[in-house]
Design an enzyme around this catalytic site. Sequence first.
Site, mmCIF file in Angstrom:
data_model
loop_
_atom_site.group_PDB
_atom_site.id
_atom_site.type_symbol
_atom_site.label_atom_id
_atom_site.label_comp_id
_atom_site.label_asym_id
_atom_site.label_seq_id
_atom_site.Cartn_x
_atom_site.Cartn_y
_atom_site.Cartn_z
ATOM 1 N N ARG A 250 -5.508 3.778 -0.417
ATOM 2 C CA ARG A 250 -6.451 3.939 0.496
ATOM 3 C C ARG A 250 -8.115 2.795 -0.738
ATOM 4 O O ARG A 250 -9.188 2.542 0.725
ATOM 5 C CB ARG A 250 -7.326 4.559 0.885
ATOM 6 C CG ARG A 250 -8.017 5.277 1.889
ATOM 7 C CD ARG A 250 -7.984 6.563 1.896
ATOM 8 N NE ARG A 250 -8.519 7.607 1.278
ATOM 9 C CZ ARG A 250 -8.223 9.134 0.706
ATOM 10 N NH1 ARG A 250 -7.932 9.346 1.680
ATOM 11 N NH2 ARG A 250 -8.105 9.966 -0.253
ATOM 12 N N SER B 250 0.821 -1.372 -0.093
ATOM 13 C CA SER B 250 -0.121 -0.010 0.249
ATOM 14 C C SER B 250 1.060 1.472 0.204
ATOM 15 O O SER B 250 2.130 1.487 -0.895
ATOM 16 C CB SER B 250 -0.533 0.607 1.123
ATOM 17 O OG SER B 250 -1.590 0.846 1.559
ATOM 18 N N VAL C 93 -7.226 4.382 10.668
ATOM 19 C CA VAL C 93 -5.916 4.985 9.941
ATOM 20 C C VAL C 93 -6.351 4.816 8.796
ATOM 21 O O VAL C 93 -7.502 4.936 8.397
ATOM 22 C CB VAL C 93 -4.886 3.570 9.669
ATOM 23 C CG1 VAL C 93 -4.521 3.008 11.543
ATOM 24 C CG2 VAL C 93 -5.649 2.454 9.140
ATOM 25 N N GLU C 94 -5.248 5.054 8.019
ATOM 26 C CA GLU C 94 -5.987 5.877 6.986
ATOM 27 C C GLU C 94 -6.878 7.457 6.154
ATOM 28 O O GLU C 94 -7.260 6.681 5.514
ATOM 29 C CB GLU C 94 -6.129 5.108 5.781
ATOM 30 C CG GLU C 94 -4.526 3.592 5.258
ATOM 31 C CD GLU C 94 -5.134 3.123 4.551
ATOM 32 O OE1 GLU C 94 -6.077 2.736 3.959
ATOM 33 O OE2 GLU C 94 -3.852 1.857 4.180
ATOM 34 N N GLY C 95 -6.926 7.801 7.170
ATOM 35 C CA GLY C 95 -7.648 8.959 7.375
ATOM 36 C C GLY C 95 -9.336 8.333 7.820
ATOM 37 O O GLY C 95 -9.351 7.768 7.247
#
Length: 809
Positions: A376, A208, A498-500
């Site tokens: 994402r 990722s 996570v990831e925003g």
Amino acid sequence: MTLTLIVIALAFLLAYLGVGKTLWCLLITATWLTCILLYPAQGVTVLLTGLATLAIILLFYRDSLRKRLIIRPVLAWLRRALPPISETEKAAIDAGTVSWEGELFNGNPQWQRMLQQEKPRLTQHEQAFIDGPVEALCAMLDDWDIVQHRHNLPAEVWDFLRQQGFFAMIIPQHFGGKGFSALAHSAIVMKISTRSISAAVTVMVPNSLGPAELLLHYGTEQQQDYYLPRLARGEEIPCFALTSPHAGSDAGAISDTGIICKGEWRGKQVLGLRLNWTKRYITLAPVATVLGLAFKAYDPDHLLGDSVERGITCALVPVDIAGVRIGDRHRPMTSAFMNGPTWGKDVFIPLEQVIGGQAQIGNGWSMLLNCLSVGRAISLPAQSCGAGKLASLTSGAYSRIRQQFNTPISEFEGITEALAPIAGLTYLMDSARTFTAAMVDRGEKPSVPSAIIKYHNTEMMRIVVNHAMDIHGGRGVIDGPRNYLSRVYQSIPIGITVEGANILTRNMMIFGQGSIRCHRFLLTEMEAAANPDQTVAISALDQALCGHIRHTAQLAARALMLGLTRGRFASTHGVPEPLRRYTRQLSQMSAAFALVSDCTLLTLGGSLKFQERVSARLGDALSYLYLSSSLLKRFNDDGLPEADRPLFEWAMQYTQFRQQAALSELLHNYPSPVVGRLLKLWVFPTGCNARARNDRLDKRAASCLLDNTPTRQRLIDGVYYSTDPRDPVGRVEHAFLQVLANSDVEKRLKQAQREGDLSSGTLNDKLVEQAVTLGILSNAEHAHYQQTQSAVDDAIQVDHYHPAHKPRT
């Protein structure tokens, strides 16, 4: 009165068709001439009307006049109204590409084009990897042992991951990687996650957002040739350090620095960066050999030019050089994947370690956002979908084998109410997963769809797993090797965070970024307002504003027409008959959403940036339109199977209800109540028609989990599947299949009880033996029934410990 109605009808038709200025001028002129003929006595009124008509036509056709009287004042107002856009915000706006979400945002989606796109498929090579190494990996994983005892993956699993190329799925084959598609990447992560979240995250991160992806898109040839083969072979374990203690969601506020200076690197004096950083929550940091690092670069001695502040930059830092420190591990909700903090004190690296070299200094934020829009869209949506498939597999099986009051709990309405969303939302998550992965494989960088699917798949996972826990009751609560749900349940907040983080993603990112990226004219208008060249700004704004006005007029006419007719005039050309009703309804909602969005942007202007709940509800409406689209594509690609219709209809009803609810809530709480009421009357002239739940549909959707049918197999396709009674999931599935095979025997026993041929009460060994004596069952059937009950008894058991034993944590 008749003339007025005719003019209004013609104006409405012209607006609906989105015609150009010539036809509008003809309508205005024809109206004026008709007034002269019909009302000659009203000379003064007709004269004034004629002058107004002439003025309007002049504004249409005299560019200089329009620009001076209208565009110049509008430009001045925009410059006052719009807040300044920071460099990090500009990078976010510019990141990614616009695809299907742009069609939805502009109110007239072309369904035929979307449905005719090629069905996403795995290649033979990709399927062979899933059936071979991925299956073998899953068989190796004992999640209880990994989490409770080892707190790490076993050494043989780490070796297997390296040897089989699990860290190299996105690396092209000519660098030694697998070169897999986004769909394959998604399917692999999904399958592993149904076995072990810790293993899935370990595989997920290198594929990722991280060094490999950044190198592929931005690395120099030398960097690619050196690092990518090493990453592919597992010789280098990467991580990427972005989050700082004081910069989480506001990642652009990182305080980590890199000072451009001269220093020593491998015995030579070179130009480089002296780095200082404090990072935390960095997955794979405790085992990483190379650290991808985001920091702000500064050039106080002007070694590269006049500018001191160079901006966010990404570099590769070997962890074995002086000054790099890797901290002790974090424990994310007891999961065993490697995660921890890292610090750097006066760490010197040459400029050649900057990803992309010196030319990419200051471009790190744009690089990260572009790569995040891809990563994402894959990892967390796939993991969430895996949780849904595992919940569907086990909850359907468990509710079928578990009996209370001499009845399988699946027959109770309360359990049906929980099973239906497990099945329907899993179908929806899987549809959105493949729909978005296919975008990536077509070369898109879906920044807005990736935010939609990350937020909604992780939230739907939370709903599904909670329902699964409710169905399992104590069986899901007691921790131990038999419990296949507890680790998934405990890991839910990780995906949410996570990831925003989901609150940020919903309230600010989906519509905040989508409104600028997807709107046909807004970005051009904003750029014109920011352009210091007055002449260029006026010309650009004139062209955009004229198009915007025509677009808004068309949206208004389209929203009202489709609202009054419930979408009956929406185009369904090329759409299969079973889907036309849904595309009409979604076209209506797309037009309604687009009009409300336009009016909101006009009403609030720059202050929308601070109206988070307005942005969140508009984001919800856009999201559910997108999710509905993925359902149409999935059902169509599967060949419109009638057996899958309950899942499709349940999920579609779910998304359509939430589309309407989002807009209705927004208009009820609109910053201007009067505007809100008028908009609601306009876009919902016949009221909100979508239904929240349908009990009959709930029952049909839930039933898809209660028999071993092709529909159930399609729904759980991609899960690690086992019928081994020694396996945590396998023992429940084994008992489920036994119960299904023995269902006729059980029906005969209960029928005998109802008819009085057999004693009433819960079926037990004594009653079954009585049934054999009475000739209701044969000896062979008796033996099979006992085997089934033994399998069920084993499947419903939980782990237990001696009072003196405290399980390790």
